[in-house]
Design an enzyme around this catalytic site. Structure first.
Site, PDB file in Angstrom:
ATOM      1  N   THR A 147       0.829  -1.202   0.000  1.00 35.21           N
ATOM      2  CA  THR A 147       0.000   0.000   0.000  1.00 35.21           C
ATOM      3  C   THR A 147       0.860   1.247   0.000  1.00 35.21           C
ATOM      4  OG1 THR A 147      -1.557   1.306   1.340  1.00 35.21           O
ATOM      5  CG2 THR A 147      -0.163  -0.230   2.516  1.00 35.21           C
ATOM      6  N   TYR A 184      -2.305  -1.747  10.794  1.00 33.78           N
ATOM      7  CA  TYR A 184      -2.460  -2.386   9.475  1.00 33.78           C
ATOM      8  C   TYR A 184      -1.351  -1.951   8.522  1.00 33.78           C
ATOM      9  CZ  TYR A 184      -3.706  -2.427   4.578  1.00 33.78           C
ATOM     10  OH  TYR A 184      -3.638  -2.543   3.214  1.00 33.78           O
ATOM     11  N   VAL A 257     -16.433  17.381   5.095  1.00 34.56           N
ATOM     12  CA  VAL A 257     -14.998  17.503   4.846  1.00 34.56           C
ATOM     13  C   VAL A 257     -14.358  18.118   6.084  1.00 34.56           C
ATOM     14  CG1 VAL A 257     -13.240  18.609   3.415  1.00 34.56           C
ATOM     15  CG2 VAL A 257     -15.367  17.755   2.373  1.00 34.56           C
ATOM     16  N   ARG A 331      -8.468  15.917  13.535  1.00 34.38           N
ATOM     17  CA  ARG A 331      -7.161  15.287  13.371  1.00 34.38           C
ATOM     18  C   ARG A 331      -6.052  16.333  13.331  1.00 34.38           C
ATOM     19  NH1 ARG A 331      -9.335  11.823   8.192  1.00 34.38           N
ATOM     20  NH2 ARG A 331     -10.671  10.360   9.331  1.00 34.38           N
TER      21      ARG A 331
END
Length: 389
Positions: A147, A184, A257, A331
């Site tokens: 990824t 992950y 958003v 965040r």
């Protein structure tokens, strides 16, 4: 000799196995333990598109595409005995390894799921690498889907391969630093490092395909019959942001958003993803890599706000009244980060982009408007719940 596709029941693995089988006379073996179906169900979610059983999928492939060389084996790649039997019986020329617990949010729920994700993803890859070596298959091309998340979000262009370091006048190429942000994503960082070692120690030809955020519901082959459809997750844990936004649009939710939303994320369509993996699998022996080769499987970065505005615009074609709203960003991130990522090797592999983001959104909304009842019945899955407590 054969081609094995692991994760053959998954979102990427199933259409990849189907495409490869439709383009070759070689035996193609899809392998899976149906874990993805169980993990999604465990968080109270479901695929928006109905997923046929593997028997129904194989029957559809035979009837619709005259594909008779595709078969399925159920098994767990963390079981070394199963992997050894799989490899010794089928003696693959290529292994496309698309099996993993794929969700960063799922891996972050608690220590149990973090441990499971790391064990599952890394043990399966190690078993394949050692299994190929110890079963005399060190010439088998191992195509690993990792990824772009291993890169993090650096402020400089991300290379397609190693980075060059210089110290006291000496220069050398080193692996790009792993800056993953979840348990992950760290499994993919470790897998990349382990496969570099497997190449160095065993001589395995490795293609490390660092795949961006994949969007879309259809490929050329899956359009033909509902039995051939791949899964489409839209929940907080397993649905990528583009898919969640599309599902929210269908359910009548505003697309929220965070902050400015000008930060860009790497994207690639399902169609282009499948094409890249299929071309790597179908290269003849002379074209296979003799080294460890990295591909950045991404067509272009897209900003979060640009993605939301595109979904709202295409939604008009489906009589969807889609609002895009901005909310305070919870965040700690740069809301204007402009990711740059090199992809020349990957674009040379596929030749040209086969589907852009707008076309992918159109496919998604066309599918989701058929299954709106499923989305509204599970709309509480758009957000995390007490599993994180």
């Amino acid at each position: 000799m054969s081609i094995i596709v692991t994760g053959g029941d998954g979102y990427v693995g199933w259409p990849t196995a189907l495409r490869i089988a439709s383009r070759t006379d070689e035996r193609v073996v899809a392998v899976d333990n149906f874990g993805r179906r169980e993990w999604v169900a465990s968080v109270g979610a479901t695929s928006a598109t109905p997923i046929a059983s593997m028997d129904e999928r194989l029957a559809g492939a035979r009837e619709v595409h005259d594909v008779h060389n595709l078969s399925f084996v159920e098994g767990d790649l963390t079981d070394r005995g199963f992997v050894d039997e799989l490899l010794s019986v089928h003696e693959p020329r290529v292994v496309v390894h698309a099996a993993a617990q794929p969700s960063a949010p799922y891996s972050q729920i608690n220590g149990e799921r973090a441990n499971f994700t790391q064990h599952n993803n890394m043990q399966a890859t190690r078993n394949l690498a050692f299994g190929l070596h110890e079963n005399g298959l060190s010439d088998t091309h191992l195509v690993e889907t990792t990824t772009t998340g291993v890169y993090g979000a650096p402020t400089f262009p991300i290379p397609e391969g190693g980075a060059t370091m210089e110290n006291e006048g000496e220069r050398d190429e080193v692996p790009f630093p792993a800056m993953a942000g979840s348990w992950y994503h760290l499994t993919k960082s470790h897998n990349a490092a382990n496969l570099r070692l497997a190449h160095r120690q065993f001589g395995l030809p490795i293609s490390d395909v660092r795949t961006a955020i994949v969007y879309g519901t259809e490929t050329e082959e899956t359009r033909a019959d509902d039995r051939l459809k791949t899964r489409f997750d839209f929940d907080y844990y397993f649905g990528v942001v583009a898919h969640r936004f599309c599902a929210q649009a269908v359910a009548g939710y505003p697309l929220t958003v965070y902050g400015k939303g000008e930060q860009r994320k790497p994207f690639v369509s399902l169609e282009d993803t499948v094409e890249g993996l299929a071309r790597l699998a179908l290269n003849d022996h002379a074209e296979r890599p003799s080294e460890h080769v990295v591909y950045n499987q991404v067509t272009r970065p897209i900003s979060i706000v640009g993605m939301a505005e595109t979904i709202a615009s295409v939604g008009d074609e489906f009589d969807l009244d889609v609002d895009v709203t901005h909310v305070e960003n919870p965040r700690d991130e740069d809301e204007t980060h402009q990711m740059e990522i090199e992809n020349e090797r990957y674009m040379a592999l596929i030749g040209e982009q086969r589907q852009d983001f707008e076309g992918g959104v159109r496919d998604i909304l066309e599918a989701l408007t058929r299954y709106g009842d499923t989305i509204t019945a599970h709309e509480d899955r758009f957000l995390p719940d007490v599993l994180e407590e």
